[in-house]
Design a protein around this motif. Structure first.
Motif, PDB file in Angstrom:
ATOM      1  N   ALA A 193       0.840  -1.204   0.000  1.00  0.00           N
ATOM      2  CA  ALA A 193       0.000   0.000   0.000  1.00  0.00           C
ATOM      3  C   ALA A 193       0.876   1.255   0.000  1.00  0.00           C
ATOM      4  N   ASP A 194       0.291   2.351  -0.435  1.00  0.00           N
ATOM      5  CA  ASP A 194       1.040   3.614  -0.433  1.00  0.00           C
ATOM      6  C   ASP A 194       1.310   4.097   0.983  1.00  0.00           C
ATOM      7  N   VAL A 195       0.346   3.872   1.880  1.00  0.00           N
ATOM      8  CA  VAL A 195       0.414   4.455   3.224  1.00  0.00           C
ATOM      9  C   VAL A 195       0.131   3.397   4.291  1.00  0.00           C
ATOM     10  N   MET A 196       0.979   3.369   5.334  1.00  0.00           N
ATOM     11  CA  MET A 196       0.613   2.700   6.581  1.00  0.00           C
ATOM     12  C   MET A 196       0.234   3.792   7.567  1.00  0.00           C
ATOM     13  N   TYR A 197      -0.978   3.714   8.086  1.00  0.00           N
ATOM     14  CA  TYR A 197      -1.447   4.707   9.046  1.00  0.00           C
ATOM     15  C   TYR A 197      -1.230   4.165  10.452  1.00  0.00           C
ATOM     16  N   SER A 198      -0.526   4.940  11.294  1.00  0.00           N
ATOM     17  CA  SER A 198      -0.264   4.504  12.667  1.00  0.00           C
ATOM     18  C   SER A 198      -0.817   5.523  13.652  1.00  0.00           C
ATOM     19  N   VAL A 199      -1.199   5.048  14.824  1.00  0.00           N
ATOM     20  CA  VAL A 199      -1.839   5.896  15.828  1.00  0.00           C
ATOM     21  C   VAL A 199      -1.200   5.620  17.187  1.00  0.00           C
ATOM     22  N   ILE A 200      -1.693   6.303  18.218  1.00  0.00           N
ATOM     23  CA  ILE A 200      -1.193   6.033  19.562  1.00  0.00           C
ATOM     24  C   ILE A 200      -2.217   5.211  20.343  1.00  0.00           C
ATOM     25  N   GLY A 201      -1.742   4.530  21.378  1.00  0.00           N
ATOM     26  CA  GLY A 201      -2.558   3.595  22.140  1.00  0.00           C
ATOM     27  C   GLY A 201      -3.898   4.127  22.621  1.00  0.00           C
ATOM     28  N   PRO A 202      -3.994   5.376  23.091  1.00  0.00           N
ATOM     29  CA  PRO A 202      -5.296   5.868  23.564  1.00  0.00           C
ATOM     30  C   PRO A 202      -6.391   5.911  22.501  1.00  0.00           C
ATOM     31  N   GLU A 203      -6.041   5.890  21.210  1.00  0.00           N
ATOM     32  CA  GLU A 203      -7.101   5.949  20.197  1.00  0.00           C
ATOM     33  C   GLU A 203      -8.018   4.725  20.260  1.00  0.00           C
ATOM     34  N   HIS A 255       7.742  -0.460  15.226  1.00  0.00           N
ATOM     35  CA  HIS A 255       6.959   0.433  14.371  1.00  0.00           C
ATOM     36  C   HIS A 255       7.492   0.416  12.933  1.00  0.00           C
ATOM     37  N   PHE A 256       8.789   0.589  12.788  1.00  0.00           N
ATOM     38  CA  PHE A 256       9.375   0.587  11.450  1.00  0.00           C
ATOM     39  C   PHE A 256       9.313  -0.797  10.813  1.00  0.00           C
ATOM     40  N   GLU A 257       9.502  -1.832  11.605  1.00  0.00           N
ATOM     41  CA  GLU A 257       9.456  -3.183  11.047  1.00  0.00           C
ATOM     42  C   GLU A 257       8.052  -3.541  10.561  1.00  0.00           C
ATOM     43  N   ALA A 258       7.027  -3.005  11.222  1.00  0.00           N
ATOM     44  CA  ALA A 258       5.664  -3.227  10.750  1.00  0.00           C
ATOM     45  C   ALA A 258       5.492  -2.644   9.354  1.00  0.00           C
ATOM     46  N   ALA A 259       6.004  -1.428   9.159  1.00  0.00           N
ATOM     47  CA  ALA A 259       5.896  -0.780   7.848  1.00  0.00           C
ATOM     48  C   ALA A 259       6.710  -1.520   6.795  1.00  0.00           C
ATOM     49  N   LEU A 262       5.017  -4.720   5.700  1.00  0.00           N
ATOM     50  CA  LEU A 262       3.890  -4.471   4.802  1.00  0.00           C
ATOM     51  C   LEU A 262       4.319  -3.854   3.472  1.00  0.00           C
ATOM     52  N   LYS A 263       5.612  -3.507   3.370  1.00  0.00           N
ATOM     53  CA  LYS A 263       6.167  -2.972   2.120  1.00  0.00           C
ATOM     54  C   LYS A 263       5.440  -1.705   1.660  1.00  0.00           C
ATOM     55  N   VAL A 264       5.103  -0.839   2.607  1.00  0.00           N
ATOM     56  CA  VAL A 264       4.413   0.407   2.262  1.00  0.00           C
ATOM     57  C   VAL A 264       5.420   1.460   1.795  1.00  0.00           C
ATOM     58  N   LYS A 265       4.909   2.491   1.132  1.00  0.00           N
ATOM     59  CA  LYS A 265       5.780   3.543   0.604  1.00  0.00           C
ATOM     60  C   LYS A 265       6.092   4.609   1.648  1.00  0.00           C
ATOM     61  N   LYS A 266       5.151   4.859   2.571  1.00  0.00           N
ATOM     62  CA  LYS A 266       5.406   5.832   3.637  1.00  0.00           C
ATOM     63  C   LYS A 266       4.489   5.570   4.815  1.00  0.00           C
ATOM     64  N   ILE A 267       4.875   6.136   5.958  1.00  0.00           N
ATOM     65  CA  ILE A 267       4.079   6.056   7.188  1.00  0.00           C
ATOM     66  C   ILE A 267       3.422   7.415   7.403  1.00  0.00           C
ATOM     67  N   VAL A 268       2.117   7.417   7.614  1.00  0.00           N
ATOM     68  CA  VAL A 268       1.403   8.618   8.040  1.00  0.00           C
ATOM     69  C   VAL A 268       1.011   8.416   9.497  1.00  0.00           C
ATOM     70  N   TRP A 289      20.192   4.691  13.414  1.00  0.00           N
ATOM     71  CA  TRP A 289      19.823   5.059  12.051  1.00  0.00           C
ATOM     72  C   TRP A 289      19.917   6.579  11.897  1.00  0.00           C
ATOM     73  N   LYS A 290      20.680   7.015  10.922  1.00  0.00           N
ATOM     74  CA  LYS A 290      20.763   8.452  10.648  1.00  0.00           C
ATOM     75  C   LYS A 290      19.445   8.951  10.069  1.00  0.00           C
ATOM     76  N   MET A 291      18.855   8.160   9.168  1.00  0.00           N
ATOM     77  CA  MET A 291      17.578   8.502   8.548  1.00  0.00           C
ATOM     78  C   MET A 291      16.609   7.332   8.717  1.00  0.00           C
ATOM     79  N   HIS A 292      15.341   7.582   8.489  1.00  0.00           N
ATOM     80  CA  HIS A 292      14.340   6.537   8.614  1.00  0.00           C
ATOM     81  C   HIS A 292      14.427   5.567   7.445  1.00  0.00           C
ATOM     82  N   PRO A 293      14.131   4.310   7.654  1.00  0.00           N
ATOM     83  CA  PRO A 293      14.126   3.350   6.552  1.00  0.00           C
ATOM     84  C   PRO A 293      12.945   3.569   5.604  1.00  0.00           C
ATOM     85  N   ILE A 294      11.889   4.234   6.108  1.00  0.00           N
ATOM     86  CA  ILE A 294      10.697   4.546   5.325  1.00  0.00           C
ATOM     87  C   ILE A 294      10.297   5.985   5.649  1.00  0.00           C
ATOM     88  N   PRO A 295       9.918   6.800   4.649  1.00  0.00           N
ATOM     89  CA  PRO A 295       9.503   8.180   4.932  1.00  0.00           C
ATOM     90  C   PRO A 295       8.341   8.238   5.914  1.00  0.00           C
TER      91      PRO A 295
END
Length: 443
Positions: A193-203, A255-259, A262-268, A289-295
């Protein structure tokens, strides 16, 4: 050191019981591990550079809200903690550690506003984060905050949400969202998918309707998106603020390993400030990591891009007067202030700036893990942000937009405590009210 807790009659089991278990050897070991092993060169540079000018004082909401008591000045907090550690060469008493914990955990939100006003750019928040780390190794951490970290460590989310509960909540919110848009789906584990959407626990725990809002926005905008059914969906990170950077690294890795799985293009990421900071600025560095593995982008940027690209259109505007709180970690820390204002202008007829604003805005006094220190510290927390209440009241707004979970909760406490005539909203809640839903999608 000043007995501040007595002013508010506070007892915290985490501090009291933790202090009782300390020995001189344990204290010295914790101090040496942090100062000699993790930060001595930078500390020495800051301590030798500080000229004790006090310009940081007027930048601090704790100082301003407590009648400009000099003991609440950022430099005073360092003088009462770090400078004393250096002067005593790590030979500290359990009572000193307890008072040090109170200062570091409940009198600094890590907002870094003071660093903006320091003529040398000294990062006092970073120095107090080392104090928290020493307290963590000493086992002297506010109980509620430590409980949250324990939840992170065991379940990889801060609210002890089990996998079946997580999936059930997503299905429930998918059904609720279909009352507005008939074709809404919350796709789980969709690879590529283009986007993996992630949230915080209280949601999923207490604000599940925000998941439905996200699903509606994604569907109307035509986004190819997914959410993980497994660990890594929670992007929040209270271990970052307790000083347990080892757990913080595990959370960010999940968090990053989940993305990546799933082979997504970016995390929102949803509307949370500290979680965003933990991903773009702290957690990745902990992992080396100097930079993120996924935007990674924050919800503010995501909504801004959707509006600019015309993927969602505004059908009507909010008529009530609206003001915007600038969360420290996405505004002062990431510079998303103009994007946030673009959104406000698009959806509000009467948008009112609070002053000061943008990167100069006052902190909510809930971030930095302070609200997670729990009910024992609530009165002290809201007393220590009178300046924010005054700032809100001057706007005359009826709606306060806070694109951050900790800010949202902290602002509600301030509004109730100071009896302000307004209520808090997330950006997604206003977007849902204002956006156009094509006829073909309406339920």
């Amino acid at each position: 050191m000043i007995e501040r807790a007595k002013k508010w009659d506070i007892t915290d089991i985490g501090l009291e019981e933790g202090m009782k278990r300390l020995t001189p050897e344990k204290i010295e070991k914790a101090v040496n591990r942090v100062l000699r092993g993790e930060g001595l060169a930078r500390i020495k540079t800051y301590v030798d550079t500080c000229i004790h000018c006090g310009l940081c004082s007027a930048a601090c909401h704790h100082y301003l809200s407590n009648d400009c008591d000099p003991s609440f000045a950022p430099v005073a907090k360092i003088k009462e903690t770090l400078w004393e550690i250096l002067k005593r060469k790590g030979k500290l008493t359990p009572e000193f550690i307890k008072k040090m914990a109170e200062i570091a955990y409940t009198e600094c939100n890590m907002c870094k506003r003071c660093a903006m006003y320091c003529p040398f750019g000294i990062d006092i928040a970073w120095m107090l984060s080392l104090i928290r780390r020493i307290c963590h190794f000493c086992g002297v951490v506010p109980q509620y905050l430590q409980d949250t970290v324990n939840s992170h460590s065991v379940t990889m989310n801060q609210m002890w949400v089990k996998q079946d509960e997580w999936i059930d909540t997503l299905q429930w919110q998918e059904e609720d969202a279909q009352d507005m848009v008939s074709t809404v789906r919350i796709p789980l584990d969709k690879e590529g998918a283009d986007v993996m959407y992630s949230v915080i626990g209280p949601e999923p725990k207490i604000l599940a309707q925000l998941l439905a809002n996200a699903a509606v926005i994604m569907t109307v905008a035509g986004i190819d998106w997914t959410m993980p059914s497994f660990d890594g969906w929670d992007n929040s990170d209270m271990a970052m603020y307790s000083g347990d950077w080892e757990v913080m690294g595990r959370i960010k890795k999940a968090h990053f390993e989940a993305a990546m799985r799933l082979k997504v293009k970016k995390i929102v990421m949803g509307e949370c400030g500290h979680a965003f900071r933990s991903v773009y600025d702290v957690g990745n560095r902990t992992l080396g990591w100097k930079m993120h593995p996924i935007p990674v982008i924050h919800a503010i940027q995501f909504y801004y891009e959707l509006l600019c690209e015309g993927r969602i259109k505004i059908a009507k505007k909010i008529k009530e007067p609206v003001t915007l709180h600038d969360p420290c970690n996405v505004i002062r820390g990431r510079g998303l202030h103009e994007m946030a204002r673009y959104i406000m202008q698009e959806i509000c007829e009467d948008f009112r700036e609070m002053w000061p604003n943008r990167e100069y805005n006052y902190c909510c006094c809930a971030g930095g893990g302070v609200i997670n220190c729990g009910p024992p510290w609530k009165t002290k927390r809201v007393d220590s942000n009178k300046v924010k209440a005054e700032q809100l009241q001057r706007t005359g707004a009826k709606i306060l937009v806070t694109p951050c979970h900790n800010c949202h909760s902290g602002m509600e406490d301030i509004i109730n405590y100071y009896k302000l005539d307004m209520h808090t909203k997330f950006i997604s809640e206003l977007l849902i009210e204002c956006m156009e839903i094509p006829e073909g999608l309406k339920a």
